[in-house]
Write an enzyme that holds these catalytic residues in place. Structure first.
Site, PDB file in Angstrom:
ATOM      1  N   GLU A  78       0.140  -3.597   4.456  1.00 58.76           N
ATOM      2  CA  GLU A  78      -0.956  -2.629   4.570  1.00 58.76           C
ATOM      3  C   GLU A  78      -1.029  -2.031   5.967  1.00 58.76           C
ATOM      4  O   GLU A  78      -0.550  -2.627   6.932  1.00 58.76           O
ATOM      5  CB  GLU A  78      -2.288  -3.325   4.286  1.00 58.76           C
ATOM      6  CG  GLU A  78      -2.732  -3.287   2.840  1.00 58.76           C
ATOM      7  CD  GLU A  78      -3.381  -1.967   2.447  1.00 58.76           C
ATOM      8  OE1 GLU A  78      -3.465  -1.069   3.304  1.00 58.76           O
ATOM      9  OE2 GLU A  78      -3.811  -1.850   1.282  1.00 58.76           O
ATOM     10  N   ASP A  79      -1.659  -0.863   6.068  1.00 59.37           N
ATOM     11  CA  ASP A  79      -1.890  -0.254   7.382  1.00 59.37           C
ATOM     12  C   ASP A  79      -3.379  -0.090   7.684  1.00 59.37           C
ATOM     13  O   ASP A  79      -3.732   0.348   8.778  1.00 59.37           O
ATOM     14  CB  ASP A  79      -1.211   1.116   7.475  1.00 59.37           C
ATOM     15  CG  ASP A  79      -1.962   2.186   6.706  1.00 59.37           C
ATOM     16  OD1 ASP A  79      -2.322   1.940   5.532  1.00 59.37           O
ATOM     17  OD2 ASP A  79      -2.199   3.270   7.270  1.00 59.37           O
TER      18      ASP A  79
ATOM     19  N   LYS B 110      -9.710   5.523   5.093  1.00 58.33           N
ATOM     20  CA  LYS B 110      -8.387   4.998   4.754  1.00 58.33           C
ATOM     21  C   LYS B 110      -8.506   3.700   3.965  1.00 58.33           C
ATOM     22  O   LYS B 110      -9.250   2.795   4.330  1.00 58.33           O
ATOM     23  CB  LYS B 110      -7.569   4.773   6.023  1.00 58.33           C
ATOM     24  CG  LYS B 110      -7.123   6.064   6.695  1.00 58.33           C
ATOM     25  CD  LYS B 110      -6.209   5.803   7.871  1.00 58.33           C
ATOM     26  CE  LYS B 110      -5.679   7.100   8.459  1.00 58.33           C
ATOM     27  NZ  LYS B 110      -4.787   6.859   9.613  1.00 58.33           N
ATOM     28  N   GLY B 111      -7.770   3.640   2.874  1.00 56.81           N
ATOM     29  CA  GLY B 111      -7.708   2.419   2.083  1.00 56.81           C
ATOM     30  C   GLY B 111      -8.818   2.251   1.073  1.00 56.81           C
ATOM     31  O   GLY B 111      -8.826   1.265   0.337  1.00 56.81           O
TER      32      GLY B 111
ATOM     33  N   ASP C 263       0.872  -1.159   0.000  1.00 54.23           N
ATOM     34  CA  ASP C 263       0.000   0.000   0.000  1.00 54.23           C
ATOM     35  C   ASP C 263       0.916   1.218   0.000  1.00 54.23           C
ATOM     36  O   ASP C 263       2.116   1.106   0.292  1.00 54.23           O
ATOM     37  CB  ASP C 263      -0.894  -0.028   1.242  1.00 54.23           C
ATOM     38  CG  ASP C 263      -1.850   1.147   1.297  1.00 54.23           C
ATOM     39  OD1 ASP C 263      -2.340   1.572   0.241  1.00 54.23           O
ATOM     40  OD2 ASP C 263      -2.095   1.651   2.406  1.00 54.23           O
ATOM     41  N   LEU C 264       0.379   2.378  -0.289  1.00 54.71           N
ATOM     42  CA  LEU C 264       1.211   3.583  -0.334  1.00 54.71           C
ATOM     43  C   LEU C 264       1.079   4.412   0.942  1.00 54.71           C
ATOM     44  O   LEU C 264       2.017   4.521   1.737  1.00 54.71           O
ATOM     45  CB  LEU C 264       0.844   4.427  -1.555  1.00 54.71           C
ATOM     46  CG  LEU C 264       1.606   5.741  -1.738  1.00 54.71           C
ATOM     47  CD1 LEU C 264       3.099   5.491  -1.846  1.00 54.71           C
ATOM     48  CD2 LEU C 264       1.099   6.482  -2.963  1.00 54.71           C
ATOM     49  N   ASP C 265      -0.093   4.953   1.151  1.00 54.68           N
ATOM     50  CA  ASP C 265      -0.280   5.843   2.287  1.00 54.68           C
ATOM     51  C   ASP C 265      -0.317   5.044   3.589  1.00 54.68           C
ATOM     52  O   ASP C 265      -1.123   4.134   3.747  1.00 54.68           O
ATOM     53  CB  ASP C 265      -1.578   6.636   2.121  1.00 54.68           C
ATOM     54  CG  ASP C 265      -1.719   7.722   3.160  1.00 54.68           C
ATOM     55  OD1 ASP C 265      -0.684   8.287   3.562  1.00 54.68           O
ATOM     56  OD2 ASP C 265      -2.845   8.000   3.580  1.00 54.68           O
TER      57      ASP C 265
ATOM     58  N   SER D 140     -11.449   3.898  -2.111  1.00 51.97           N
ATOM     59  CA  SER D 140     -11.304   4.759  -3.287  1.00 51.97           C
ATOM     60  C   SER D 140     -11.847   6.161  -3.036  1.00 51.97           C
ATOM     61  O   SER D 140     -12.578   6.408  -2.075  1.00 51.97           O
ATOM     62  CB  SER D 140     -12.050   4.141  -4.480  1.00 51.97           C
ATOM     63  OG  SER D 140     -13.452   4.203  -4.265  1.00 51.97           O
ATOM     64  N   ARG D 141     -11.512   7.051  -3.946  1.00 54.16           N
ATOM     65  CA  ARG D 141     -11.955   8.443  -3.849  1.00 54.16           C
ATOM     66  C   ARG D 141     -13.482   8.548  -3.872  1.00 54.16           C
ATOM     67  O   ARG D 141     -14.075   9.233  -3.041  1.00 54.16           O
ATOM     68  CB  ARG D 141     -11.346   9.247  -5.008  1.00 54.16           C
ATOM     69  CG  ARG D 141     -11.571  10.754  -4.917  1.00 54.16           C
ATOM     70  CD  ARG D 141     -11.009  11.426  -6.159  1.00 54.16           C
ATOM     71  NE  ARG D 141      -9.620  11.032  -6.393  1.00 54.16           N
ATOM     72  CZ  ARG D 141      -8.992  11.168  -7.551  1.00 54.16           C
ATOM     73  NH1 ARG D 141      -9.629  11.670  -8.587  1.00 54.16           N
ATOM     74  NH2 ARG D 141      -7.731  10.806  -7.685  1.00 54.16           N
TER      75      ARG D 141
ATOM     76  N   LYS E 128     -11.906  17.849  -4.709  1.00 57.67           N
ATOM     77  CA  LYS E 128     -11.101  17.384  -3.571  1.00 57.67           C
ATOM     78  C   LYS E 128      -9.713  16.987  -4.035  1.00 57.67           C
ATOM     79  O   LYS E 128      -8.700  17.306  -3.398  1.00 57.67           O
ATOM     80  CB  LYS E 128     -11.796  16.197  -2.895  1.00 57.67           C
ATOM     81  CG  LYS E 128     -10.992  15.582  -1.741  1.00 57.67           C
ATOM     82  CD  LYS E 128     -10.092  14.443  -2.170  1.00 57.67           C
ATOM     83  CE  LYS E 128      -9.231  13.939  -1.049  1.00 57.67           C
ATOM     84  NZ  LYS E 128      -8.329  12.838  -1.471  1.00 57.67           N
TER      85      LYS E 128
ATOM     86  N   SER F 258      -2.238   0.456  -4.470  1.00 52.54           N
ATOM     87  CA  SER F 258      -2.872   1.526  -3.702  1.00 52.54           C
ATOM     88  C   SER F 258      -4.134   2.016  -4.398  1.00 52.54           C
ATOM     89  O   SER F 258      -4.216   2.023  -5.627  1.00 52.54           O
ATOM     90  CB  SER F 258      -1.896   2.702  -3.552  1.00 52.54           C
ATOM     91  OG  SER F 258      -2.538   3.844  -3.035  1.00 52.54           O
ATOM     92  N   ALA F 259      -5.090   2.443  -3.589  1.00 51.46           N
ATOM     93  CA  ALA F 259      -6.315   3.025  -4.141  1.00 51.46           C
ATOM     94  C   ALA F 259      -6.068   4.420  -4.694  1.00 51.46           C
ATOM     95  O   ALA F 259      -6.920   4.981  -5.385  1.00 51.46           O
ATOM     96  CB  ALA F 259      -7.394   3.076  -3.062  1.00 51.46           C
TER      97      ALA F 259
ATOM     98  N   SER G  75     -15.008   7.121  -0.730  1.00 46.02           N
ATOM     99  CA  SER G  75     -14.798   8.060   0.377  1.00 46.02           C
ATOM    100  C   SER G  75     -15.849   9.171   0.335  1.00 46.02           C
ATOM    101  O   SER G  75     -16.418   9.545   1.362  1.00 46.02           O
ATOM    102  CB  SER G  75     -13.394   8.668   0.298  1.00 46.02           C
ATOM    103  OG  SER G  75     -12.396   7.705   0.542  1.00 46.02           O
TER     104      SER G  75
ATOM    105  N   TRP H  24     -10.396  16.519   2.286  1.00 47.11           N
ATOM    106  CA  TRP H  24     -11.774  16.065   2.480  1.00 47.11           C
ATOM    107  C   TRP H  24     -12.523  16.969   3.444  1.00 47.11           C
ATOM    108  O   TRP H  24     -13.705  17.267   3.236  1.00 47.11           O
ATOM    109  CB  TRP H  24     -11.801  14.629   3.004  1.00 47.11           C
ATOM    110  CG  TRP H  24     -11.644  13.561   1.973  1.00 47.11           C
ATOM    111  CD1 TRP H  24     -10.737  12.538   1.990  1.00 47.11           C
ATOM    112  CD2 TRP H  24     -12.413  13.371   0.777  1.00 47.11           C
ATOM    113  NE1 TRP H  24     -10.885  11.744   0.883  1.00 47.11           N
ATOM    114  CE2 TRP H  24     -11.922  12.222   0.125  1.00 47.11           C
ATOM    115  CE3 TRP H  24     -13.485  14.058   0.206  1.00 47.11           C
ATOM    116  CZ2 TRP H  24     -12.453  11.756  -1.077  1.00 47.11           C
ATOM    117  CZ3 TRP H  24     -14.012  13.597  -0.998  1.00 47.11           C
ATOM    118  CH2 TRP H  24     -13.505  12.458  -1.632  1.00 47.11           C
TER     119      TRP H  24
ATOM    120  N   LYS I 120     -10.516  -2.026  -2.659  1.00 45.82           N
ATOM    121  CA  LYS I 120     -10.419  -2.712  -1.367  1.00 45.82           C
ATOM    122  C   LYS I 120     -11.712  -2.476  -0.582  1.00 45.82           C
ATOM    123  O   LYS I 120     -12.295  -1.403  -0.685  1.00 45.82           O
ATOM    124  CB  LYS I 120      -9.223  -2.147  -0.582  1.00 45.82           C
ATOM    125  CG  LYS I 120      -7.893  -2.242  -1.337  1.00 45.82           C
ATOM    126  CD  LYS I 120      -6.811  -1.452  -0.608  1.00 45.82           C
ATOM    127  CE  LYS I 120      -5.542  -1.384  -1.453  1.00 45.82           C
ATOM    128  NZ  LYS I 120      -4.483  -0.579  -0.807  1.00 45.82           N
TER     129      LYS I 120
ATOM    130  N   THR J 164       0.575  10.422   3.695  1.00 42.75           N
ATOM    131  CA  THR J 164      -0.146  11.540   3.086  1.00 42.75           C
ATOM    132  C   THR J 164      -1.571  11.613   3.627  1.00 42.75           C
ATOM    133  O   THR J 164      -2.400  12.351   3.107  1.00 42.75           O
ATOM    134  CB  THR J 164      -0.177  11.418   1.545  1.00 42.75           C
ATOM    135  OG1 THR J 164      -0.795  10.182   1.193  1.00 42.75           O
ATOM    136  CG2 THR J 164       1.223  11.469   0.965  1.00 42.75           C
TER     137      THR J 164
END
Length: 220
Positions: free
Chosen positions: A170-171, A44-45, A8-10, A47-48, A77, A115-116, A51, A24, A146, A16
């Site tokens: 992942e986090d 977290k985790g 995962d990225l973030d 999609s835009r 956003k 990552s999403a 979210s 947001w 995800k 970030t």
């Protein structure tokens, strides 16, 4: 045999999340919805667009916008988020990550971003990590985000690895669930109780303990 590590990225490569939260929160405020950091954990985790849907449901405004208006809100956003990303530098890479990526590269093990975030390529350029990854999954390549396994399965496919040859890192709960749905070993970073409850095979408090020998010990 370990053939690929999917990141995962973030929250794993860098943080970030604060920039996501700021963007947001500003958008939500403009449409008269209040969100806080606790609510932000639910974003977290995912999609835009998902979210945005969660924010609209939170404010009981999910039926107040057309699909076209929702797309405009999500785009707005993202523009704010991208502006905030200009602050990202190589010093923002989490401890141990660059060293792990170099270990993987030297050993011929594929590193993949799953990552999403559609901004992953820009973030990796800012962190000066692009050359250490063999593939970046575009969220638009997969049918479901995800916690569905699609993004991890696509990442494995792109580098010619089977699920049994992969480890996902992942986090977020949704990410751990996605890794396990893909039948891969899941390494969580962060809250042990939360991530173990989501199915993580092992959880580390930070990225500092990540290393190639540690990851190989999980798959042998």
């Amino acid at each position: 045999m370990l053939k690929a590590v999917l990141f995962d990225l973030d929250g794993v490569i860098t943080d970030t999340a604060e920039y996501h939260y700021m963007a947001w929160k500003q958008l939500a405020s403009e449409i008269h919805i209040e969100i806080d950091r606790e609510f932000n954990e639910m974003l977290k985790g995912v999609s835009r667009m998902e979210s945005l849907e969660r924010i609209l449901r939170h404010g009981q405004r999910e039926r107040d916008f057309t699909p076209e208006e929702k797309q405009e809100l999500a785009t707005k956003k993202n523009k704010q988020y991208v502006q905030l990303l200009e602050q990202v530098t190589p010093s923002d890479v989490y401890p141990g990550i660059r060293e792990l990526l170099l270990e993987l590269k030297t050993s011929g093990i594929h590193a993949v971003i799953a990552s999403a975030s559609k901004n992953a390529p820009q973030i990796l350029r800012s962190l000066q990590l692009t050359d250490l990854f063999d593939y970046i999954v575009d969220p638009d390549e997969v049918a479901q985000g995800k916690p569905a396994p699609d993004i991890f399965l696509r990442g494995a496919e792109a580098v010619g690895a089977t699920a049994e040859e992969c480890i996902g890192i992942e986090d977020a709960q949704a990410g751990i669930e996605a890794i396990k749905s893909a039948q891969m070993i899941a390494v969580g970073i962060g809250d042990e109780a939360l991530l173990m409850a989501s199915g993580a095979d092992v959880v580390l408090p930070t990225t500092e303990k990540l290393s190639l020998p540690f990851l190989k010990s999980l798959i042998c």
